[in-house]
Scaffold this motif. Structure first.
Motif, short mmCIF file in Angstrom:
data_model
loop_
_atom_site.label_atom_id
_atom_site.label_comp_id
_atom_site.label_asym_id
_atom_site.label_seq_id
_atom_site.Cartn_x
_atom_site.Cartn_y
_atom_site.Cartn_z
N GLY A 79 0.86 -1.18 0.00
CA GLY A 79 0.00 0.00 0.00
C GLY A 79 0.89 1.22 0.00
O GLY A 79 1.74 1.36 0.88
N TYR A 143 -4.14 6.12 -3.90
CA TYR A 143 -3.66 4.90 -3.25
C TYR A 143 -3.17 3.94 -4.33
O TYR A 143 -3.87 3.70 -5.32
CB TYR A 143 -4.78 4.26 -2.43
CG TYR A 143 -4.32 3.11 -1.57
CD1 TYR A 143 -3.68 3.33 -0.36
CD2 TYR A 143 -4.53 1.80 -1.97
CE1 TYR A 143 -3.25 2.27 0.43
CE2 TYR A 143 -4.11 0.73 -1.19
CZ TYR A 143 -3.47 0.98 0.01
OH TYR A 143 -3.05 -0.07 0.79
N LYS A 200 3.31 -8.66 4.33
CA LYS A 200 2.06 -8.12 3.82
C LYS A 200 1.44 -9.11 2.84
O LYS A 200 1.51 -8.96 1.62
CB LYS A 200 2.31 -6.75 3.17
CG LYS A 200 1.12 -5.83 3.35
CD LYS A 200 1.50 -4.37 3.25
CE LYS A 200 0.27 -3.49 3.28
NZ LYS A 200 -0.51 -3.59 4.51
N THR A 324 -0.45 3.53 6.18
CA THR A 324 -0.50 4.28 4.91
C THR A 324 -1.93 4.70 4.62
O THR A 324 -2.21 5.86 4.34
CB THR A 324 0.05 3.41 3.77
OG1 THR A 324 1.41 3.14 4.06
CG2 THR A 324 -0.05 4.12 2.43
N ALA A 325 -2.85 3.74 4.69
CA ALA A 325 -4.25 4.07 4.41
C ALA A 325 -4.82 4.91 5.55
O ALA A 325 -5.54 5.89 5.33
CB ALA A 325 -5.05 2.79 4.23
C1 COI Z 1 -2.36 0.21 3.99
O1 COI Z 1 -2.37 1.00 4.92
O2 COI Z 1 -1.86 0.47 2.91
C2 COI Z 1 -2.94 -1.11 4.13
O3 COI Z 1 -2.49 -1.97 3.46
C3 COI Z 1 -4.08 -1.33 4.98
C4 COI Z 1 -5.16 -1.88 4.12
C5 COI Z 1 -5.69 -3.16 4.58
C6 COI Z 1 -6.16 -0.89 3.68
#
Ligand code: COI
Length: 377
Positions: A79, A143, A200, A324-325
């Motif tokens: 991500g 993203y 991951k 990140t998300a």
């Molecule tokens: C991220 O923060 O990039 C993640 O991979 C969390 C995701 C499950 C949305």
């Protein structure tokens, strides 16, 4: 270290999407539901290695029902985000860390490794083609989801002989727009020593969905995953955890669980730690934090008992997640053994430390201040 197998970005094939769609208004976006006009795919086989990369219109993959990934979860992902600055530059945040982590994940499940610099160049090309999809609204970004799957037609549990690496992009706002409530589950676990919690991999996420449904029915947003009979905090699945405690002498201690193989080594986690350590050493003060205030940062185990005791004695200052998300997401309560631990938050829903760290991090990510972590696209 030996060079990782190249992915021949010089041989890139580009097929433009002749029916592009206009990006929807950012306020209508639901996290990860809208995809840009193009994607990147690169096929791999044990006999030929990485084939020529291909940027093409976003669309279905060609996968046989016998593809290993569909049976044995041979899939991993990353991500990362592209941010638009006020003066219309596009930049990435520490993308080299994503490339390294993706290769580590690949090694863990015997999927092929690749030269991260080459993949990063291709990702930049993909973002440039879809650059009008990078939102400009505050808190929004593009993203980026690099994914690697085993695609060989084989219902036999064995090392992959064919794979597809693909990258798709989705304009998003923050994953958690509001402060989060957690339920510390004692019934299920996310990871165990020797397992895959520090990688991951898709396989870490599917088993979390049912427990999440259960806690949602009780009115909580996410599971807080614990470890061991002592109920050590690990992570939330979508973010790493930071707990701010007031020590007996009144100083603050910011605690995050250690990288013990059971939590994801988050890039935001690492960045928050570095920002706080640079603040403490005086090399790079975080604006919004008092220079005179004594702070300490610890990567150490912390149990639910410690969190609960701190809450009862007024020593639990705040608690937030980092990802990140998720960016920096404050937590306002944790359900634990049929009780709620209420966590202080400021009038805007954020604690003082979370607010200052979030601003510092966001200002770097959105290019309001320059930092070596920012990589131009
Ligand atoms: C991220 O923060 O990039 C993640 O991979 C969390 C995701 C499950 C949305």
């Amino acid at each position: 270290p030996a060079e990782l197998p190249d992915i021949q970005h010089g041989r890139l094939i580009i097929d433009k999407n002749e029916q592009p769609t206009p990006p929807p208004p950012s306020e209508t976006l639901v996290f990860g539901r809208t995809f840009t006009d193009h994607m990147l795919t690169i096929e791999w086989s044990a006999t030929n290695g990485w084939e020529a990369p291909h940027i093409k219109p976003y669309g279905p993959l060609n996968l046989a029902p016998s593809s290993s990934v569909l049976h044995y979860a041979q899939t991993l992902f990353e991500g990362m985000k592209a941010y638009r600055t006020d003066d219309d530059r596009i930049q990435l945040f520490r993308p080299d860390m994503n490339m390294k982590r993706m290769n580590n994940s690949a090694r863990r499940i015997a999927l092929p490794t690749f030269n991260g610099d080459s993949l990063l160049e291709l990702i930049k090309k993909l973002i440039r083609m879809d650059r009008h999809w990078v939102p400009k609204e505050p808190g929004h970004s593009l993203y980026i989801r690099p994914t690697l799957i085993a695609s060989q037609q084989a219902i036999q549990v064995s090392p992959p002989t064919e794979a597809i690496l693909f990258v798709i992009c989705s304009p998003v706002g923050p994953y958690f727009p509001k402060p989060v409530s957690l339920y510390a589950t004692t019934e299920y676990i996310r990871a165990a020593p020797g397992g895959t919690g520090a990688f991951k991999l898709g396989v870490n996420y599917a088993p979390a969905v049912m427990p999440q449904k259960m806690v949602a029915e009780k009115g909580y947003s996410q599971n807080l995953w614990l470890h061991g009979p002592e109920h050590y905090l690990t992570e939330v699945g979508t973010m790493n955890m930071f707990v701010v405690l007031k020590k007996d002498d009144g100083d603050l201690e910011i605690v995050t669980p250690p990288l013990d193989g059971m939590i994801l080594p988050g890039i935001t986690r690492d960045s928050v730690l570095q920002l706080l350590r640079d603040h403490i050493s005086g090399t790079r003060p975080i604006r919004g934090l008092d220079k005179g205030e004594k702070l300490a940062v610890s990567e150490r185990g912390i149990t639910m008992k410690e969190v609960k005791d701190a809450s009862q004695t007024g020593k639990l200052v705040e608690l937030f997640g980092a990802g990140t998300a998720a960016i920096i997401s404050p937590v306002h309560k944790i359900g634990y053994l049929n009780e709620d631990i209420e966590i202080p938050t400021g009038p805007d829903g954020m604690g003082r430390i979370a607010r200052a760290v979030r601003k510092e991090l966001s200002d770097i990510q959105w290019g309001k201040i320059s930092h070596p972590w920012s990589v131009p696209v």
